[in-house]
Design an enzyme around this catalytic site. Structure first.
Site, mmCIF file in Angstrom:
data_model
loop_
_atom_site.group_PDB
_atom_site.id
_atom_site.type_symbol
_atom_site.label_atom_id
_atom_site.label_comp_id
_atom_site.label_asym_id
_atom_site.label_seq_id
_atom_site.Cartn_x
_atom_site.Cartn_y
_atom_site.Cartn_z
ATOM 1 N N THR A 82 2.961 -1.447 8.751
ATOM 2 C CA THR A 82 3.406 -2.384 9.788
ATOM 3 C C THR A 82 3.668 -3.795 9.260
ATOM 4 O OG1 THR A 82 1.125 -3.021 10.215
ATOM 5 C CG2 THR A 82 2.015 -1.200 11.544
ATOM 6 N N CYS A 111 3.319 -3.133 3.924
ATOM 7 C CA CYS A 111 2.479 -1.985 4.281
ATOM 8 C C CYS A 111 3.209 -1.246 5.405
ATOM 9 C CB CYS A 111 1.047 -2.400 4.639
ATOM 10 S SG CYS A 111 0.861 -3.388 6.136
ATOM 11 N N HIS A 139 7.146 -31.173 9.420
ATOM 12 C CA HIS A 139 6.718 -29.849 8.963
ATOM 13 C C HIS A 139 5.624 -29.958 7.896
ATOM 14 C CE1 HIS A 139 9.611 -27.976 11.454
ATOM 15 N NE2 HIS A 139 10.662 -28.441 10.801
ATOM 16 N N HIS A 159 10.457 -24.181 7.976
ATOM 17 C CA HIS A 159 9.441 -24.897 8.758
ATOM 18 C C HIS A 159 8.028 -24.745 8.205
ATOM 19 C CE1 HIS A 159 11.948 -25.065 12.739
ATOM 20 N NE2 HIS A 159 12.709 -25.197 11.675
ATOM 21 N N ASP A 202 0.875 -1.177 0.000
ATOM 22 C CA ASP A 202 0.000 0.000 0.000
ATOM 23 C C ASP A 202 0.912 1.227 0.000
ATOM 24 O OD1 ASP A 202 0.950 0.276 2.597
ATOM 25 O OD2 ASP A 202 -1.022 0.322 3.550
HETATM 26 C C1 RB5 Z 1 -1.792 2.682 6.493
HETATM 27 O O1 RB5 Z 1 -1.787 3.914 7.129
HETATM 28 C C2 RB5 Z 1 -1.503 1.561 7.468
HETATM 29 O O2 RB5 Z 1 -2.604 1.374 8.292
HETATM 30 C C3 RB5 Z 1 -1.131 0.313 6.739
HETATM 31 O O3 RB5 Z 1 -0.024 0.540 5.931
HETATM 32 C C4 RB5 Z 1 -0.772 -0.893 7.586
HETATM 33 O O4 RB5 Z 1 0.167 -0.556 8.555
HETATM 34 C C5 RB5 Z 1 -1.897 -1.656 8.135
HETATM 35 O O5 RB5 Z 1 -1.737 -2.699 8.781
#
Ligand code: RB5
Length: 142
Positions: free
Chosen positions: A66, A64, A133, A97, A7
Site C-alpha cells: 500500500t 510496499c 514552506h 512545499h 518489501d
Molecule cells: C504486506 O503484505 C503488506 O502488509 C505491506 O506490503 C504493506 O502494504 C504494509 O503497509
C-alpha cells in the site's frame, strides 16, 4: 544517488523503477528486498532512511503493498519526510512545499505506468525554497 527499498509487496514495482532509472541514467542503490519472499517493510524503510540522513543518498523511493507501512516507518527517522503519493500532483506539491526526501508508493494501488510518471515528477521537481514552506518544515521536527 537515489536509495531504493521495498518489501515483497513492492518488489515487482521496484524492478520497474530500476528499469526507469537505468534507462534515464540515474544512479541508484538498491537496499532490498531482493525477491518476492515475504519480509518486513520496516527493515527496508530504515535502511533507505539512514542512507539519506547520513548523506550517502539524496532522495529515496520506498514501495510496499500500500505504501502506508513503509512510509510510516520511514517517517520515524529524524530528518526524513516521506510522502505517500499515488498521483503526480501530490508528487510535485510534496517536493515544492514539503521538500520530501522519500517518495512512497503502493504497488497494489497504482499501475506501473502511473508509478513511473510519479517517480519522474518527484525526481525532477525542486523545492520551492519559499520562506513559508521552510518555516513549516522546521516546525515538523520534534
Ligand atoms: C504486506 O503484505 C503488506 O502488509 C505491506 O506490503 C504493506 O502494504 C504494509 O503497509
Amino acid at each position: 544517488m537515489i536509495a531504493l527499498g521495498s518489501d515483497h509487496g513492492g518488489y515487482g514495482l521496484k524492478q520497474e523503477v530500476i528499469r526507469y532509472l537505468e534507462k534515464n541514467q540515474i544512479a541508484y542503490k538498491d537496499f532490498g528486498c531482493y525477491s518476492e519472499e515475504s519480509c518486513d517493510y520496516p527493515v527496508f524503510a530504515k535502511k533507505v532512511a539512514s542512507a539519506i540522513v547520513n548523506g550517502e543518498c539524496e532522495k529515496g523511493i520506498l514501495i510496499c503493498g500500500t505504501g502506508i507501512g513503509i512510509s510510516i516507518a520511514a517517517n520515524k527517522v529524524k530528518g526524513i519526510r516521506a510522502a505517500l503519493c499515488h498521483d503526480t500532483f501530490s508528487a510535485q506539491a510534496t517536493r515544492e512545499h514539503n521538500d520530501a526526501n522519500i517518495l512512497a508508493m503502493g504497488a497494489r494501488v497504482v499501475g506501473s505506468g502511473l508509478a513511473l510518471k510519479i517517480v519522474d515528477t518527484f525526481l525532477h521537481t525542486a523545492f520551492s525554497n519559499e520562506e513559508r514552506h521552510i518555516k513549516r518544515i522546521e516546525q515538523i521536527e520534534p
